[in-house]
Design an enzyme around this catalytic site. Structure first.
Site, PDB file in Angstrom:
ATOM      1  N   GLY A  54       6.646  -6.130  11.246  1.00 17.92           N
ATOM      2  CA  GLY A  54       5.883  -5.557  11.658  1.00 17.92           C
ATOM      3  C   GLY A  54       4.521  -6.007  11.660  1.00 17.92           C
ATOM      4  CD  GLU A 109       2.817  -3.613   5.541  1.00 12.44           C
ATOM      5  OE1 GLU A 109       3.201  -4.007   6.859  1.00 12.44           O
ATOM      6  OE2 GLU A 109       4.276  -3.252   4.890  1.00 12.44           O
ATOM      7  CG  ASP A 113       6.260   6.126   6.378  1.00 14.17           C
ATOM      8  OD1 ASP A 113       5.964   6.625   7.274  1.00 14.17           O
ATOM      9  OD2 ASP A 113       7.271   5.780   5.715  1.00 14.17           O
ATOM     10  CG  ASN A 116       7.623   4.038  -2.620  1.00  8.61           C
ATOM     11  OD1 ASN A 116       6.271   4.332  -3.679  1.00  8.61           O
ATOM     12  ND2 ASN A 116       7.858   4.763  -1.865  1.00  8.61           N
ATOM     13  CB  THR A 117       5.736  -1.199   1.373  1.00 15.68           C
ATOM     14  OG1 THR A 117       6.823  -1.218   2.027  1.00 15.68           O
ATOM     15  CG2 THR A 117       5.752  -3.317   1.827  1.00 15.68           C
ATOM     16  CE  LYS A 141       4.807   7.152  10.438  1.00 13.15           C
ATOM     17  NZ  LYS A 141       5.873   6.956  10.087  1.00 13.15           N
TER      18      LYS A 141
END
Ligand code: IMP
Ligand code: MG
Length: 187
Positions: A54, A109, A113, A116-117, A141
């Site tokens: 992404g 990145e 969201d 966690n990543t 977000k």
């Protein structure tokens, strides 16, 4: 030959353009200026680590605006998403080629969201003897955060909707749209 810069129209899955290409470009300029300022005194190249897939367009635009010395690397991550007790589990599918130790690292990145990543990556990279670990994230977000993550360079806050374009996909589609579009919710 110069490629055509015509703006692809919204397809039936896309509800509206949330962030247009000019607005994106101006914001990436601002983020790059801030990064150039913050890293102006580094003695070895800044390690940009893009999270595949992404981030690839954001990273390409950002790094071409950098005047500080830098190198580019990539990682691939698998997130188990939100299924039962696997919630929040993150796995490294492909690590960087470069050794990150003794370097300043900037993770790039597409979107924050659940968090966690990025929380996994920041923790993992900090444990590698890096000089510093910071994060540049194109979209945020806030309504979806599950774990707190500190972001140094943030593009835009958006509402809790699924977005595509500028690298972000829905089932691998729409990544190369030059704008960020909101999708209609899937039934
Ligand atoms: P996390 O929940 O913060 O770990 O984010 C996981 C990943 O979900 C992000 O890196 C994106 O690749 C993906 N993602 C989350 N929201 C969206 C969206 O609205 N459009 C496209 N990808 C998304
Ligand atoms: Mg991502």
């Amino acid at each position: 030959m110069t490629p055509s810069l015509s703006i692809p129209p919204l397809t039936k899955d896309l509800a509206r353009v949330l962030i247009d290409a000019d607005t994106i470009s101006r914001r990436v300029d601002e983020l790059a200026q801030k990064i150039n300022h913050d890293y102006k005194d580094i003695t070895e190249p800044l390690m940009l680590v893009g999270v595949l897939k992404g981030s690839f367009i954001f990273l390409a635009d950002l790094c071409r605006r950098l005047t500080v010395p830098h190198v580019v690397d990539f990682i691939a991550i698998s997130s188990y998403g939100h299924k039962g007790d696997k919630r929040g589990e993150v796995r490294m599918l492909m690590d960087t080629r470069e050794n990150l130790s003794d370097h300043h690292v900037l993770i790039v990145e597409d979107i924050l969201d659940s968090g966690n990543t990025l929380s996994y990556l920041i923790k993992t990279f900090k444990a590698r003897n890096t000089k510093s670990v910071s994060t540049a994230v194109f979209l945020d977000k806030p309504a979806r955060h599950e774990v707190p993550v500190e972001i140094e360079y943030m593009g835009f806050e958006i509402p809790d909707v699924w977005v595509v374009g500028y690298g972000l996909d829905y089932k691998e589609q729409y990544r190369t749209l030059p704008y960020i579009a909101e999708m209609y919710p899937k039934k």
